[in-house]
Design an enzyme around this catalytic site. Structure first.
Site, PDB file in Angstrom:
ATOM      1  N   GLU A 158       0.836  -1.206   0.000  1.00 45.57           N
ATOM      2  CA  GLU A 158       0.000   0.000   0.000  1.00 45.57           C
ATOM      3  C   GLU A 158       0.869   1.254   0.000  1.00 45.57           C
ATOM      4  O   GLU A 158       1.868   1.322   0.692  1.00 45.57           O
ATOM      5  CB  GLU A 158      -0.907   0.005   1.232  1.00 45.57           C
ATOM      6  CG  GLU A 158      -1.920  -1.128   1.252  1.00 45.57           C
ATOM      7  CD  GLU A 158      -2.975  -1.002   0.155  1.00 45.57           C
ATOM      8  OE1 GLU A 158      -3.109   0.092  -0.441  1.00 45.57           O
ATOM      9  OE2 GLU A 158      -3.654  -2.026  -0.108  1.00 45.57           O
ATOM     10  N   CYS A 205      -7.182  -2.411   8.037  1.00 46.20           N
ATOM     11  CA  CYS A 205      -5.826  -2.440   7.475  1.00 46.20           C
ATOM     12  C   CYS A 205      -5.301  -1.026   7.356  1.00 46.20           C
ATOM     13  O   CYS A 205      -4.172  -0.721   7.757  1.00 46.20           O
ATOM     14  CB  CYS A 205      -5.824  -3.162   6.127  1.00 46.20           C
ATOM     15  SG  CYS A 205      -6.186  -4.920   6.320  1.00 46.20           S
ATOM     16  N   HIS A 264      -1.169  -5.726   1.399  1.00 48.64           N
ATOM     17  CA  HIS A 264      -2.401  -6.504   1.257  1.00 48.64           C
ATOM     18  C   HIS A 264      -2.127  -7.746   0.405  1.00 48.64           C
ATOM     19  O   HIS A 264      -1.351  -7.689  -0.543  1.00 48.64           O
ATOM     20  CB  HIS A 264      -3.485  -5.660   0.578  1.00 48.64           C
ATOM     21  CG  HIS A 264      -4.478  -5.068   1.525  1.00 48.64           C
ATOM     22  ND1 HIS A 264      -4.779  -3.732   1.555  1.00 48.64           N
ATOM     23  CD2 HIS A 264      -5.263  -5.648   2.485  1.00 48.64           C
ATOM     24  CE1 HIS A 264      -5.706  -3.508   2.488  1.00 48.64           C
ATOM     25  NE2 HIS A 264      -6.012  -4.650   3.061  1.00 48.64           N
TER      26      HIS A 264
HETATM   27  N1  PCA Z   1      -8.109  -7.262   5.979  1.00 46.44           N
HETATM   28  C1  PCA Z   1      -8.984  -6.184   6.372  1.00 46.44           C
HETATM   29  C2  PCA Z   1      -8.862  -6.106   7.860  1.00 46.44           C
HETATM   30  C3  PCA Z   1      -8.219  -7.362   8.285  1.00 46.44           C
HETATM   31  C4  PCA Z   1      -7.680  -7.956   7.061  1.00 46.44           C
HETATM   32  O1  PCA Z   1      -6.932  -8.943   6.999  1.00 46.44           O
HETATM   33  C5  PCA Z   1      -8.732  -4.895   5.604  1.00 46.44           C
HETATM   34  O2  PCA Z   1      -8.355  -4.974   4.428  1.00 46.44           O
HETATM   35  O3  PCA Z   1      -8.931  -3.818   6.145  1.00 46.44           O
END
Ligand code: PCA
Length: 199
Positions: free
Chosen positions: A80, A142, A166
């Site tokens: 990100e 996240c 991610h």
């Molecule tokens: N993904 C979520 C929160 C926990 C996770 O593993 C997110 O993308 O915010």
């Protein structure tokens, strides 16, 4: 030896598995690229997750922080670029559902990742693992955790690398729900490569 804090998340919403849980647990205690890895699993709770990360940063005093989260539906590894000062999105595991409030009322609108995200993507692609930079981590947990880590480092003048990656679903999750998926081995390999890319 430098220290790396690597966090995953527990399962959330209607995803019975979060592949980031086992990556954090499996890499806990490993030494990779001169970093001793501490792997921890965070809750999915707007009132707790960010504080959990900060407590871990206080406890372990890491040189680098990589937080991992599931982005079900994405087909590649996505470091990100930015965290925004906003809590929104679906209900968390404790039933809270924020509605666009700031994470810190006096915080800046956003923070850029201080991880070498371009180099991580390039290295993953060299290893034939699909990856690209993401320009939004959403406004759910996240993003919240990424913002907390960067805000804490900024507030305390810490010169550390901090950011969020991610990940797509694992095959085990995709068996339950139809979505793009990777093997757990490749998901883990991708994170080892990301750690190997750190300076
Ligand atoms: N993904 C979520 C929160 C926990 C996770 O593993 C997110 O993308 O915010």
């Amino acid at each position: 030896m430098k220290r790396l804090l690597l966090t995953g998340f527990e399962p959330f919403l209607d995803f019975p598995i979060n592949p980031t849980t086992s990556i954090a647990q499996t890499l806990n205690g490993r030494q990779i690229n001169g970093y001793e890895v501490t792997g921890e699993v965070l809750t999915v709770d707007f009132s707790k997750s960010g504080e959990q990360l900060i407590e871990l940063m206080k406890q372990h005093k890491p040189d680098a922080v990589i937080s991992l989260g599931l982005a079900a539906g994405r087909n590649c590894i996505t470091p990100e670029r930015i965290a925004i000062n906003c809590n929104d999105g679906p209900v968390d595991n404790e039933g809270h559902k924020p509605d666009g409030e700031p994470i810190f009322s006096d915080g800046p609108d956003g923070y850029f990742s201080t991880l070498p995200i371009k180099q991580i993507v390039a290295r993953l692609k060299e290893e034939k693992l699909p990856a690209k930079i993401s320009n939004t981590a959403g406004a759910y947990l996240c993003n919240n955790v990424m913002y907390h880590g960067l805000h804490y480092a900024k507030q305390h003048g810490l010169n550390i690398l901090s950011g969020f990656i991610h990940m797509p679903a694992s095959h085990a999750l995709a068996v339950e729900k139809s979505m793009p998926s990777w093997s757990e081995e490749d998901l883990q390999k991708a994170i080892i490569i990301a750690i190997e890319t750190l300076p």
